[in-house]
Write a protein that holds these residues in place. Sequence first.
Motif, PDB file in Angstrom:
ATOM      1  N   ASP A  12     -10.077  -7.706  11.960  1.00 17.34           N
ATOM      2  CA  ASP A  12     -11.160  -7.479  11.000  1.00 17.34           C
ATOM      3  C   ASP A  12     -10.716  -6.461   9.953  1.00 17.34           C
ATOM      4  O   ASP A  12     -11.080  -5.289  10.010  1.00 17.34           O
ATOM      5  N   PRO A  13      -9.911  -6.890   8.963  1.00 19.80           N
ATOM      6  CA  PRO A  13      -9.334  -5.940   8.008  1.00 19.80           C
ATOM      7  C   PRO A  13     -10.359  -5.227   7.131  1.00 19.80           C
ATOM      8  O   PRO A  13     -10.109  -4.117   6.679  1.00 19.80           O
ATOM      9  N   GLU A  14     -11.502  -5.824   6.892  1.00 19.41           N
ATOM     10  CA  GLU A  14     -12.503  -5.192   6.031  1.00 19.41           C
ATOM     11  C   GLU A  14     -13.275  -4.084   6.738  1.00 19.41           C
ATOM     12  O   GLU A  14     -13.612  -3.073   6.130  1.00 19.41           O
ATOM     13  N   HIS A  15     -13.560  -4.255   8.015  1.00 26.28           N
ATOM     14  CA  HIS A  15     -14.415  -3.304   8.719  1.00 26.28           C
ATOM     15  C   HIS A  15     -13.677  -2.419   9.712  1.00 26.28           C
ATOM     16  O   HIS A  15     -14.141  -1.324  10.010  1.00 26.28           O
ATOM     17  N   SER A  42       0.857  -1.190   0.000  1.00 23.85           N
ATOM     18  CA  SER A  42       0.000   0.000   0.000  1.00 23.85           C
ATOM     19  C   SER A  42       0.890   1.236   0.000  1.00 23.85           C
ATOM     20  O   SER A  42       1.666   1.447   0.917  1.00 23.85           O
ATOM     21  N   PRO A  86      -9.680  -1.938  10.080  1.00 18.53           N
ATOM     22  CA  PRO A  86      -8.240  -2.196   9.958  1.00 18.53           C
ATOM     23  C   PRO A  86      -7.411  -1.503  11.035  1.00 18.53           C
ATOM     24  O   PRO A  86      -6.344  -1.976  11.402  1.00 18.53           O
TER      25      PRO A  86
END
Length: 87
Positions: A55-58, A24, A60
């Motif tokens: 919980d990387p999607e919601h 990134s 991070p």
Amino acid sequence: MLLRGILRAISAAAWTADVQLLGSVGSYLLALPLGSSIPEGELVVGRTCLVAVPDPEHAPGDGYVLDVFAAMANSRGQTFNDVYVTD
């Protein structure tokens, strides 16, 4: 989820670090808590670290730094950071 990152800033007083995840460009996770077993002498800006992100999607930013390690060089002298991170 376990992710690799690069230490970009460290606060020894707050025992937190800003981390750029590998792959990134320009995106940082800010003020992540540092694992209590990491020796202060190992906290060097630019070193590779292992980050746990439940919980990387919601969420991070709820991650934390598990460990810090030196980048290993391959046969061409490139480190992991050289090969997988482009600025």
